[in-house]
Design a protein around this motif. Structure first.
Motif, mmCIF file in Angstrom:
data_model
loop_
_atom_site.group_PDB
_atom_site.id
_atom_site.type_symbol
_atom_site.label_atom_id
_atom_site.label_comp_id
_atom_site.label_asym_id
_atom_site.label_seq_id
_atom_site.Cartn_x
_atom_site.Cartn_y
_atom_site.Cartn_z
ATOM 1 N N THR A 111 0.835 -1.333 -0.020
ATOM 2 C CA THR A 111 -0.070 0.104 0.112
ATOM 3 C C THR A 111 1.093 1.066 -0.080
ATOM 4 O O THR A 111 2.027 1.305 0.413
ATOM 5 C CB THR A 111 -0.876 -0.033 1.196
ATOM 6 N N MET A 112 0.166 2.320 -0.487
ATOM 7 C CA MET A 112 0.943 3.588 -0.464
ATOM 8 C C MET A 112 0.333 4.302 1.062
ATOM 9 O O MET A 112 -0.733 4.494 1.230
ATOM 10 C CB MET A 112 0.394 4.631 -1.633
ATOM 11 N N LEU A 129 1.761 -4.297 3.679
ATOM 12 C CA LEU A 129 0.637 -3.755 4.567
ATOM 13 C C LEU A 129 0.800 -4.362 5.918
ATOM 14 O O LEU A 129 1.368 -5.475 6.182
ATOM 15 C CB LEU A 129 -0.694 -4.636 4.158
ATOM 16 N N SER A 130 0.875 -3.441 6.828
ATOM 17 C CA SER A 130 1.106 -3.847 8.223
ATOM 18 C C SER A 130 0.574 -2.748 9.071
ATOM 19 O O SER A 130 0.205 -1.419 8.503
ATOM 20 C CB SER A 130 2.629 -3.857 8.400
ATOM 21 N N VAL A 352 -2.520 1.570 -7.164
ATOM 22 C CA VAL A 352 -2.202 0.757 -5.929
ATOM 23 C C VAL A 352 -3.254 0.547 -5.140
ATOM 24 O O VAL A 352 -3.699 -0.779 -4.720
ATOM 25 C CB VAL A 352 -0.895 1.615 -5.242
ATOM 26 N N ALA A 353 -4.217 1.514 -4.924
ATOM 27 C CA ALA A 353 -5.190 1.506 -4.124
ATOM 28 C C ALA A 353 -6.267 0.346 -4.551
ATOM 29 O O ALA A 353 -6.786 -0.319 -4.005
ATOM 30 C CB ALA A 353 -6.005 2.801 -3.913
ATOM 31 N N PHE A 354 -6.497 0.532 -5.847
ATOM 32 C CA PHE A 354 -7.577 -0.579 -6.446
ATOM 33 C C PHE A 354 -6.896 -1.906 -6.310
ATOM 34 O O PHE A 354 -7.593 -2.988 -6.258
ATOM 35 C CB PHE A 354 -7.839 -0.012 -7.893
ATOM 36 N N GLN A 355 -5.718 -1.978 -6.664
ATOM 37 C CA GLN A 355 -4.994 -3.472 -6.376
ATOM 38 C C GLN A 355 -5.124 -3.954 -4.774
ATOM 39 O O GLN A 355 -5.423 -5.115 -4.628
ATOM 40 C CB GLN A 355 -3.645 -3.194 -6.930
ATOM 41 N N VAL A 356 -4.991 -3.008 -3.868
ATOM 42 C CA VAL A 356 -5.141 -3.373 -2.639
ATOM 43 C C VAL A 356 -6.722 -3.800 -2.213
ATOM 44 O O VAL A 356 -6.997 -4.617 -1.704
ATOM 45 C CB VAL A 356 -4.938 -1.902 -1.700
ATOM 46 N N GLY A 364 -10.906 -4.308 2.164
ATOM 47 C CA GLY A 364 -10.237 -3.166 2.780
ATOM 48 C C GLY A 364 -8.944 -3.768 3.380
ATOM 49 O O GLY A 364 -9.001 -4.342 4.085
ATOM 50 N N ALA A 365 -7.887 -2.594 3.477
ATOM 51 C CA ALA A 365 -6.754 -2.948 4.152
ATOM 52 C C ALA A 365 -7.030 -2.326 5.443
ATOM 53 O O ALA A 365 -5.907 -2.525 6.469
ATOM 54 C CB ALA A 365 -5.463 -2.205 3.376
ATOM 55 N N GLY A 366 -7.933 -1.758 6.032
ATOM 56 C CA GLY A 366 -7.959 -1.001 7.439
ATOM 57 C C GLY A 366 -7.798 0.501 7.288
ATOM 58 O O GLY A 366 -7.159 0.855 6.317
#
Length: 469
Positions: A111-112, A129-130, A352-356, A364-366
């Motif tokens: 993620t960015m 991602l973390s 990048v966001a769409f790939q996340v 979603g990544a949170g």
């Protein structure tokens, strides 16, 4: 922890708010939203993240209104009868996602995010991602937005009035224009350092930029695009008041000057958002222009739209040198924008966001885990499909509400909804994080509260209101 000068002053003002009438608390929180680059203090434990002046004063605002009205109107703001129920559910899911999703899906995607150092440096980079400090800060902002919405709703339901919203927003528009003028004057006179005391947040400051010879107005914000995103909301609110013939002279003058400031900000986002807002206002003015008590101004809006190309043609004929400068300005602002490094970088963020969103199977990544350059992709990458649907229900219900109060309540609610729409347009074009700012939630809370019939206005609605709807 280092407290800034404005932070100390905010503490003094906040203490004064606690022993003042609730109306003063409302005016203070509205005015505080103007200081979008002013930090009260930094938090070293969160990588030097800044606590902004509006966020600090929000705590005093909520406490004062709770002391005055208790919890009942606040709970009503997030009940099933209010659009706030969807914001409450969205915030709950957002907090849950921030606490658990980055850990459950750690390493499944990249993620960015903004990386902060203890020395105050910030960079945006692609990382696995973390869980990070961004999850904490965006969670706090999300909770702040919910509280701002709920307590604004509580104030207008319990002791406030539509005129308070109008007065506060008109004053805010004037203050924004004054700071914009001072920004240009101090830049041209080499005294821009006089503004340093209101630009203390841990942000990248781009306040001295020019485009095609024009100084990009940033006002009290870290860059011109942030100023434009804030100003478009004020313009939509004041222009809506003017269209509905509420305080015509003042609202018309302020909206006209805000329009000029938007154009001089040279922000591409502002120009695109402005076109969308003008279409929205024109479309909404049409039904309000029929009946025995017409309130809309479609003729004036149509005349203004037609006058633009006519004036442009006149300038081409009479002032060819000025026309050349305008062409260079438009080329830098619009035509060559997609080829700029900034545009390529932001398109990469969106990719990048769409790939996340895809890599996390739509969850979603949170909240706070991803950055994009469009609010739609911010939602999808942070809170997933569930969060995006909840946000759409919140905004949709806010914008589609009908008013059952008097003329002043009706026009104020329409103006607040115009401001919400303008803020949403700006965010969808270039929003980078989940937080939409306290002004957005103040207007959303105002619109939601003013849909109800005030006790003194119960009974048959005025004809002007019926005709406008």
């Amino acid at each position: 922890m280092r407290i800034e000068l404005l932070g100390f002053l905010a503490l003094v003002v906040g203490a004064g708010v606690l022993v003042s009438p609730p109306r003063l608390a409302f005016y203070v929180i509205v005015f505080s939203t103007l200081f979008g680059a002013a930090a009260a203090f930094g938090v070293p434990g969160l990588g030097g993240a800044s606590v902004l002046i509006p966020s600090l004063l929000l705590a005093f605002y909520c406490l004062r209104l709770f002391m005055a009205y208790g919890e009942k109107p606040v709970l009503a703001a997030v009940s099933s009868a209010s659009p706030g129920i969807w914001l409450l559910l969205l915030t709950i899911y957002g907090v849950f996602s921030a606490l658990f999703l980055p850990r459950l899906m750690e390493g499944v995607t990249e993620t960015m995010i903004v990386l902060r150092s203890s020395a105050g440096h910030r960079i945006i980079d692609l990382t696995p991602l973390s869980f990070s400090s961004n999850n904490i800060t965006q969670t706090i902002y999300a909770l702040g937005g919910l509280l701002c919405f709920a307590f604004t709703y509580a104030y207008l339901k319990s002791g406030g009035a539509a005129r308070d919203v109008i007065n506060a927003m008109l004053f805010l528009g004037i203050a924004n224009l004054v700071f914009a003028l001072l920004d240009v004057v101090t830049y041209r006179t080499g005294t821009a350092h006089l503004f340093d005391f209101i630009r203390t947040a841990n942000y990248a400051l781009l306040t001295g930029a020019e485009k095609a010879g024009f100084k990009r107005i940033s006002g009290t914000f870290p860059e011109a695009s942030a100023f434009a995103g804030y100003t478009i909301v004020l313009f939509a609110f004041t222009a809506s008041l003017w269209i509905d013939r509420m305080r015509t002279a003042m609202s018309g003058l302020i909206s006209g000057l805000l329009l000029l400031a938007l154009l001089l900000s040279t922000s591409t986002t502002a120009l695109v958002s402005l076109a969308m807002v003008l279409v929205f206002l024109f479309w909404r003015a049409l039904p309000a222009s029929y009946g025995g008590h017409a309130t809309g101004r479609p003729g004036a809006i149509a005349l203004a739209i037609l006058a633009v190309p006519l004036c442009f043609m006149l300038v081409l004929v009479l002032m060819p040198e000025f026309a050349k400068a305008v062409q260079e300005f438009l080329d830098e602002t619009l035509y060559s924008k997609l080829n700029s490094q900034s545009a390529r970088e932001r398109m990469q963020w969106n990719a990048v966001a769409f790939q996340v969103f895809l890599d996390t199977w739509g969850w979603g990544a949170g909240l706070g885990s991803a950055r994009a350059s469009s609010y739609a992709l911010v939602l999808l990458s942070n809170v997933g499909l569930i969060g995006a649907v909840l946000f759409a229900l919140f905004v949709g219900n806010t914008l589609m509400m009908k008013n059952a109060g008097g003329i002043q309540e009706h026009t104020t609610m329409r103006a607040a909804k115009a401001g919400v729409f303008a803020g949403l347009c700006e965010a969808m074009i270039s929003g980078t994080v989940y937080d939409l700012g306290l002004l957005f939630f103040i207007l959303a809370g105002s619109a939601s509260a003013l849909r109800w019939v005030p006790a003194k206005a119960k009974g048959r609605r005025p004809r002007a209101v019926e005709a406008a709807q």
